[in-house]
Design a protein around this motif. Structure first.
Motif, short mmCIF file in Angstrom:
data_model
loop_
_atom_site.label_atom_id
_atom_site.label_comp_id
_atom_site.label_asym_id
_atom_site.label_seq_id
_atom_site.Cartn_x
_atom_site.Cartn_y
_atom_site.Cartn_z
N ILE A 61 -12.47 -1.88 -2.91
CA ILE A 61 -12.75 -1.27 -4.21
C ILE A 61 -14.25 -1.05 -4.38
N ARG A 88 0.80 -1.23 0.00
CA ARG A 88 0.00 0.00 0.00
C ARG A 88 0.83 1.28 0.00
N ILE A 143 -7.11 -3.59 -0.57
CA ILE A 143 -7.85 -2.34 -0.50
C ILE A 143 -9.31 -2.57 -0.90
N PHE A 194 1.29 3.34 -2.39
CA PHE A 194 0.79 3.58 -3.74
C PHE A 194 1.52 4.71 -4.47
N ARG A 195 1.86 5.75 -3.78
CA ARG A 195 2.54 6.87 -4.46
C ARG A 195 3.95 6.49 -4.88
N ASP A 207 -13.72 -7.50 -4.30
CA ASP A 207 -12.68 -6.58 -4.73
C ASP A 207 -11.64 -7.29 -5.59
N ILE A 218 -3.77 9.47 -6.41
CA ILE A 218 -5.03 10.04 -5.94
C ILE A 218 -5.89 9.02 -5.21
N TYR A 219 -6.44 8.04 -5.95
CA TYR A 219 -7.38 7.09 -5.33
C TYR A 219 -7.45 5.83 -6.19
N MET A 220 -6.83 4.76 -5.74
CA MET A 220 -6.67 3.55 -6.54
C MET A 220 -7.99 2.82 -6.86
N PRO A 221 -8.95 2.71 -5.93
CA PRO A 221 -10.17 1.95 -6.24
C PRO A 221 -10.89 2.42 -7.50
N VAL A 222 -11.03 3.73 -7.68
CA VAL A 222 -11.71 4.25 -8.86
C VAL A 222 -10.92 3.91 -10.12
N GLY A 227 -4.15 6.58 -10.07
CA GLY A 227 -4.75 5.92 -8.92
C GLY A 227 -3.80 5.84 -7.75
#
Length: 212
Positions: free
Chosen positions: A108, A49, A106, A51-52, A124, A184-188, A181
């Motif tokens: 989703i 996690r 995560i 992510f960045r 997910d 900002i936001y991975m699920p979307v 993602g």
């Protein structure tokens, strides 16, 4: 129309980087291998996690994927194996990076949907699996077409065919949304990739049906 149509412009911007690899005597296949390594690091960072940080390494992987062909062209090292190896690396990176997202656990769609007898993690994971299938099939259509129809014309060491410009959501779009993602936001991002890669594959199938 897709981002692939802009590939020549991106490659042109990376010419100085290609020149550095040439001076260091790093071969195109070595660069492809570095792209794979960066992809593996991305998958691990997504898994834990981060992510960045993963997004940064995914950009590195994508840049290296663009540079290897330029180095091959400039040094006269273009080969059929190199073109095949490049494809293999691309699909390994796409699949394992998305798998890293799946294994990260995560949420989703589980917060928004529930199915009796199916837990949230399964739902997910299924979305990511659908994204992996879409990513693979969207690309798999091309080599099957090469084999059955016989496209042979090459440009910069790779087969040039109409399918390169068919499909609104290809590998560059997938990479772009994974990077976005991660920041900002991975699920979307994953949901968009799951839906759009499969729709893009369908678009290519319809194109082939109409023209073949």
């Amino acid at each position: 129309m897709n981002i692939t149509a802009l590939r020549p412009k991106f490659i042109g911007c990376l010419e100085p980087l290609a020149d550095i690899f040439i001076r260091l005597k790093i071969t195109p296949n070595m660069i492809s291998s570095l792209s794979l390594i960066a992809g593996l690091i991305t998958a691990y960072l997504f898994f834990i996690r981060f992510f960045r940080a993963g997004a940064v390494f995914l950009v590195i992987s994508a840049v290296l994927d663009l540079v290897d062909g330029t180095v091959a062209r400039k040094t006269g090292r273009e080969s059929k194996f190199g073109a095949v190896f490049d494809w293999i690396v691309d699909k390994y990176v796409d699949s394992i990076v998305l798998l890293g997202v799946a294994l990260s656990g995560i949420a989703i769609i589980s917060p928004y949907i529930s199915i009796n007898g199916v837990n949230g993690y399964t739902l997910d994971f299924a979305v990511v699996a659908f994204a992996i299938i879409g990513s693979l099939m969207n690309t798999f259509i091309k080599p099957v077409t090469y084999a059955e129809v016989g496209f042979e014309k090459r440009e910069d060491g790779k087969i040039d065919d109409p399918l390169e410009r068919v499909g609104f959501f290809g590998r560059p779009e997938t990479i772009l949304f994974l990077v976005a993602g991660g920041i900002i936001y991975m699920p979307v991002a994953v949901v968009i990739i799951a839906v759009c890669t499969n729709l893009s594959a369908l678009q290519r199938i319809i194109y082939l049906y109409r023209h073949l």
